[in-house]
Enzyme design. Structure first.
Site, short mmCIF file in Angstrom:
data_model
loop_
_atom_site.label_atom_id
_atom_site.label_comp_id
_atom_site.label_asym_id
_atom_site.label_seq_id
_atom_site.Cartn_x
_atom_site.Cartn_y
_atom_site.Cartn_z
N HIS A 1 -10.47 -2.84 11.42
CA HIS A 1 -9.34 -3.65 10.94
C HIS A 1 -9.08 -4.76 11.95
O HIS A 1 -8.12 -4.71 12.71
CB HIS A 1 -8.11 -2.73 10.79
CG HIS A 1 -6.96 -3.32 10.04
ND1 HIS A 1 -5.67 -2.83 10.15
CD2 HIS A 1 -6.89 -4.35 9.15
CE1 HIS A 1 -4.87 -3.53 9.36
NE2 HIS A 1 -5.58 -4.45 8.76
N ARG B 1 0.84 -1.19 0.00
CA ARG B 1 0.00 0.00 0.00
C ARG B 1 0.88 1.25 0.00
O ARG B 1 2.04 1.23 0.39
CB ARG B 1 -0.91 0.02 1.24
CG ARG B 1 -2.05 -0.99 1.18
CD ARG B 1 -2.93 -0.91 2.41
NE ARG B 1 -2.24 -1.35 3.59
CZ ARG B 1 -1.68 -0.57 4.50
NH1 ARG B 1 -1.75 0.75 4.39
NH2 ARG B 1 -1.05 -1.07 5.54
N SER C 1 -1.15 -3.61 10.38
CA SER C 1 -0.77 -4.47 9.27
C SER C 1 0.50 -5.25 9.59
O SER C 1 1.46 -4.70 10.12
CB SER C 1 -0.55 -3.62 8.02
OG SER C 1 -1.73 -2.89 7.74
N LYS D 1 -9.49 -2.70 1.56
CA LYS D 1 -9.23 -1.55 2.44
C LYS D 1 -10.04 -0.32 2.01
O LYS D 1 -10.55 0.42 2.85
CB LYS D 1 -7.74 -1.22 2.48
CG LYS D 1 -6.90 -2.37 3.06
CD LYS D 1 -7.33 -2.72 4.45
CE LYS D 1 -6.88 -4.07 4.98
NZ LYS D 1 -5.57 -4.25 5.45
N CYS E 1 1.03 -7.49 11.83
CA CYS E 1 1.30 -7.62 13.28
C CYS E 1 0.59 -8.82 13.90
O CYS E 1 0.45 -8.89 15.12
CB CYS E 1 0.91 -6.34 14.01
SG CYS E 1 2.04 -4.98 13.67
N ARG F 1 2.40 -12.08 -0.62
CA ARG F 1 1.12 -12.51 -0.04
C ARG F 1 0.53 -13.69 -0.78
O ARG F 1 0.87 -13.97 -1.92
CB ARG F 1 0.14 -11.34 -0.06
CG ARG F 1 0.64 -10.11 0.70
CD ARG F 1 -0.39 -9.50 1.58
NE ARG F 1 0.18 -8.50 2.47
CZ ARG F 1 -0.33 -8.22 3.67
NH1 ARG F 1 -1.38 -8.85 4.12
NH2 ARG F 1 0.23 -7.29 4.43
N ASP G 1 -8.96 -10.14 8.89
CA ASP G 1 -8.50 -8.79 8.59
C ASP G 1 -9.54 -7.70 8.86
O ASP G 1 -9.17 -6.61 9.28
CB ASP G 1 -8.04 -8.71 7.13
CG ASP G 1 -7.17 -7.49 6.82
OD1 ASP G 1 -6.24 -7.22 7.60
OD2 ASP G 1 -7.42 -6.82 5.81
N TYR H 1 -1.10 -3.60 -7.13
CA TYR H 1 -0.87 -4.35 -5.89
C TYR H 1 -2.13 -4.44 -5.02
O TYR H 1 -2.82 -3.44 -4.80
CB TYR H 1 0.27 -3.72 -5.07
CG TYR H 1 0.30 -4.34 -3.69
CD1 TYR H 1 0.86 -5.61 -3.53
CD2 TYR H 1 -0.33 -3.74 -2.62
CE1 TYR H 1 0.79 -6.24 -2.30
CE2 TYR H 1 -0.39 -4.38 -1.38
CZ TYR H 1 0.17 -5.63 -1.23
OH TYR H 1 0.08 -6.26 -0.04
P1 GTP Z 1 -2.25 -7.66 7.47
O1 GTP Z 1 -2.71 -8.75 6.58
O2 GTP Z 1 -1.13 -6.84 6.88
O3 GTP Z 1 -3.33 -6.79 8.01
O4 GTP Z 1 -1.48 -8.31 8.69
P2 GTP Z 1 -1.79 -9.37 9.84
O5 GTP Z 1 -2.02 -8.62 11.11
O6 GTP Z 1 -2.79 -10.38 9.44
O7 GTP Z 1 -0.36 -10.02 9.95
P3 GTP Z 1 0.14 -11.52 10.05
O8 GTP Z 1 -0.71 -12.39 10.93
O9 GTP Z 1 0.32 -12.03 8.68
O10 GTP Z 1 1.55 -11.27 10.77
C1 GTP Z 1 2.70 -11.27 10.09
C2 GTP Z 1 3.93 -11.09 10.96
O11 GTP Z 1 3.71 -11.14 12.36
C3 GTP Z 1 4.89 -12.20 10.65
O12 GTP Z 1 6.18 -11.65 10.58
C4 GTP Z 1 4.75 -13.13 11.84
O13 GTP Z 1 5.87 -13.92 12.01
C5 GTP Z 1 4.52 -12.15 12.96
N1 GTP Z 1 3.79 -12.73 14.10
C6 GTP Z 1 2.50 -13.11 14.13
N2 GTP Z 1 2.15 -13.59 15.35
C7 GTP Z 1 3.25 -13.47 16.12
C8 GTP Z 1 3.53 -13.78 17.49
O14 GTP Z 1 2.67 -14.24 18.25
N3 GTP Z 1 4.79 -13.51 17.94
C9 GTP Z 1 5.74 -12.98 17.12
N4 GTP Z 1 6.96 -12.76 17.63
N5 GTP Z 1 5.53 -12.70 15.83
C10 GTP Z 1 4.30 -12.92 15.33
C1 SPV Z 2 -2.74 -4.58 5.32
O1 SPV Z 2 -1.77 -3.93 4.88
O2 SPV Z 2 -3.28 -4.31 6.42
C2 SPV Z 2 -3.28 -5.72 4.55
C3 SPV Z 2 -2.77 -5.94 3.20
O3 SPV Z 2 -4.14 -6.41 5.03
S1 SPV Z 2 -3.45 -4.88 2.03
O4 SPV Z 2 -4.66 -5.50 1.49
O5 SPV Z 2 -2.47 -4.67 1.00
O6 SPV Z 2 -3.82 -3.63 2.65
MN MN Z 3 -4.81 -5.65 7.01
#
Ligand code: GTP
Ligand code: SPV
Ligand code: MN
Length: 592
Positions: free
Chosen positions: A229, A72, A251, A209, A253, A374, A280, A200
């Site tokens: 979110h 983004r 994002s 989003k 996290c 992704r 999400d 993207y």
């Molecule tokens: P968006 O799709 O961008 O909104 O993100 P999301 O919040 O769904 O992120 P996602 O679950 O894909 O998290 C990705 C990152 O967080 C990766 O680098 C993971 O390894 C890290 N991660 C997720 N859960 C944990 C956790 O419990 N501990 C740690 N240390 N890292 C974590």
């Molecule tokens: C985020 O960035 O929070 C995502 C991926 O979930 S995107 O759809 O690119 O915004």
């Molecule tokens: Mn997201």
């Protein structure tokens, strides 16, 4: 051109856009597998996607975006409200007329030699009272194929819309993928989104989003509901009772990870299960019984690939084994499959990295997959998808959880004293930035409710809306609000908490708090688990009693410094800041 509706507002808007962008032809997406198959074949033919190994990854494809177009673009995302105040100090703003003129100049004639695809889609199960309709025009088959996974598409959606004018207009033009002319613009008052010069995900899958958060948050305030979110998950206890939790993390996290969590052995043995409703986005509204209900408006997962593996998130990995589109990961030429950092310890030697160059994973220093690469996977592929996933009434929410990446300060978990205090906790969330957006400075930034890049109006008014929604709920039944931090680090820069499946232990405490069972002690910032209240059965070696104590510690001098940062942040909003939040900040200062 086979038109799929007689809705006059839809037809006239499309006519208008056709005369602007001048496509060679127009194709309406009817949602049939036959049509999608034709499009997959065409997309392969033009080299936009690559068909992967049909035995190992049936129905799966790989796509590479332009190198300058991998996430983004917050600095090029605009909320185009009539006044700047309506967009607020945390959004980029442009006056609607100015934005339309600029965007139309960029979009004009840009479909020449191309096909316009008309995608009717529903956010939420078709026909649910939560659900909303959108129509996206795009010149990218990749977008069509992704929208077909991420949303409900096709003729049913238009039949449900009937002759209503309540639908979101979306125009996407790839143009030349020119960074300097890339704009993602939302016009909340006009139910309109225009996205140019990107290919993207978050910039071009306009249901996600742009609609389900930016436009929907604005609609939600007008209509009395919320677009957040947030992931949604259900925890089933050994008695078979299921409690639902929503969680907002910025994002990349950990939402996808938490949403599909597999409980630790000790919990599994007792009969605990976790069910994923969404990873999400959550749309929430008050039910007739005075509780808060949530649906996931999406139909698939657009998840971060790197770090996804059999240990961290087996359910996400399983979801990607068929009918999935991978974007910007490594292509393994030996068996025509895919790879990314953190998948396993066996990177391909004969690979193509995300930019399209030959790559030997055994030798290369550089990453093979983009850090924001992704997968787009159908929700129904997920082994732990909730039986309530399609429930048009949504699921009742017991707890709302906020969280971010904070190496210091924020404890593993704490509970707010009440709804308004919980809104305060969400409003001051801070988190270290990630690869999910291009061009962000490294370090901690405020990301209220994980909505900083996604709130379609003035953030202070958004907090006002949160307070109002809480006030309307039955106080006995309103969700309890918590904050978590899986990312606290020790002096050696190591994560103190094992995270992933073990986060179940924290969710367990949260649910027990909601039921009035688990023990807590009151601190300056809220309720912290009492000694022994977090179950560490099976991880005693990894997490000593002292380590847990320090993860739960509230350092008053660090928090005092934090209140100064909060004060500065709040000052941006002037008089618009709700008095309740100013009051919560005063209470925190007094407590410290
Ligand atoms: P968006 O799709 O961008 O909104 O993100 P999301 O919040 O769904 O992120 P996602 O679950 O894909 O998290 C990705 C990152 O967080 C990766 O680098 C993971 O390894 C890290 N991660 C997720 N859960 C944990 C956790 O419990 N501990 C740690 N240390 N890292 C974590
Ligand atoms: C985020 O960035 O929070 C995502 C991926 O979930 S995107 O759809 O690119 O915004
Ligand atoms: Mn997201």
């Amino acid at each position: 051109m086979k038109v799929l509706t007689e809705n006059k507002s839809v037809l006239s808007w499309i006519e208008d856009k056709i005369s602007l962008v001048k496509p060679d032809s127009v194709v309406w997406i009817d949602g049939s597998e036959e049509q999608l198959n034709d499009l997959r074949a065409q997309s392969c033919e033009i080299g936009e996607i690559i068909k992967l190994n049909e035995e190992k990854l049936p129905g799966c494809y790989l796509h590479r975006t332009a190198v300058n177009d991998v996430a983004r673009v917050e600095h090029r995302t605009f909320i185009c409200t009539p006044t700047k105040d309506e967009a607020g100090p945390t959004n980029n703003w442009m006056a609607p007329d100015e934005a339309y003129n600029m965007l139309y100049d960029i979009a004009r004639d840009s479909y020449k030699g191309r096909t316009m695809y008309v995608i009717p889609y529903s956010m939420g199960p078709v026909g649910s009272r939560f659900s909303k309709v959108g129509v996206e025009l795009t010149d990218s088959i990749y977008v069509v194929l992704n929208m077909a996974i991420m949303t409900r598409i096709g003729k049913d959606v238009l039949d449900f819309l009937g002759d209503s004018d309540d639908w979101v207009r979306g125009l996407h033009c790839k143009c030349e993928i020119d960074e300097e002319k890339r704009y993602i613009c939302q016009f909340p008052q006009d139910n309109t989104i225009i996205s140019v010069n990107s290919g993207y995900g978050g910039n071009v899958l306009l249901g996600k989003k742009c609609f389900a958060l930016r436009i929907a948050s604005y609609q939600g305030r007008k209509e009395g509901w919320m677009a957040e979110h947030m992931l949604i998950l259900g925890i089933e206890n050994p008695k078979g009772e299921i409690r639902y939790i929503c969680a907002a993390f910025p994002s990349a996290c950990g939402k996808t990870n938490l949403a599909m969590l597999i409980p630790p052995e000790a919990y599994k043995k007792k009969g605990y299960k976790v069910w994923c409703v969404g990873d999400d986005i959550a749309w929430m509204r008050k039910g007739e019984d005075g509780r808060l209900y949530a649906i996931n408006p999406e139909n698939g997962f657009f998840g971060v690939a790197p770090g996804t593996n059999m240990k961290s998130n087996p359910n996400a990995l399983a979801s990607t084994k068929k009918d999935t589109i991978f974007t910007n990961v490594v292509h393994n030429l030996d068996d025509n499959t895919v790879w990314w950092e953190g998948l396993d310890k066996n990177p391909p030697e004969n690979g193509i990295e995300w930019k399209g160059n030959p790559w030997n994973g055994k030798q290369s220093e550089a990453a093979g997959a983009n850090p924001n690469s992704r997968f787009t996977a159908p929700a129904k592929n997920c082994p732990c998808i909730s039986s309530e996933f399609e429930n048009p009434a949504g699921v009742p929410i017991s707890a709302i959880v906020f969280g971010g990446r904070r190496a210091k300060l924020a404890p593993l978990v704490y509970q707010s004293r009440d709804w308004n205090h919980g809104v305060f906790v969400g409003s001051v969330m801070g988190s270290e930035t990630t690869a999910a957006a291009i061009g962000l400075a490294a370090g901690v930034r405020r990301d209220p409710m994980a909505m900083l890049p996604f709130c379609g109006y003035n953030m202070a008014d958004y907090w006002r809306h949160w307070l109002d929604v809480g006030a309307a709920l039955d106080p006995e039944k309103a969700p309890k609000i918590f904050n978590v931090n899986w990312f606290r680090k020790d002096e050696n820069d190591k994560f103190m908490w094992p995270g992933f499946g073990d986060n179940m232990r924290v969710l367990d405490w949260i649910i027990e708090r909601c039921e009035g069972n688990a023990g807590a002690r009151e601190t300056a910032i809220g309720y912290i688990p009492q000694e022994g209240a977090i179950n560490v059965e099976g991880i005693e070696d990894e997490v000593s009693a002292e380590a847990l104590e320090s993860m739960l510690d509230v350092d008053k001098s660090l928090w005092a410094a934090e209140t100064k940062g909060i004060e500065e942040f709040y000052a941006m909003f002037g008089d618009r800041l709700p008095d309740e939040l100013r009051g919560e900040l005063d209470t925190l200062k007094k407590n410290l």
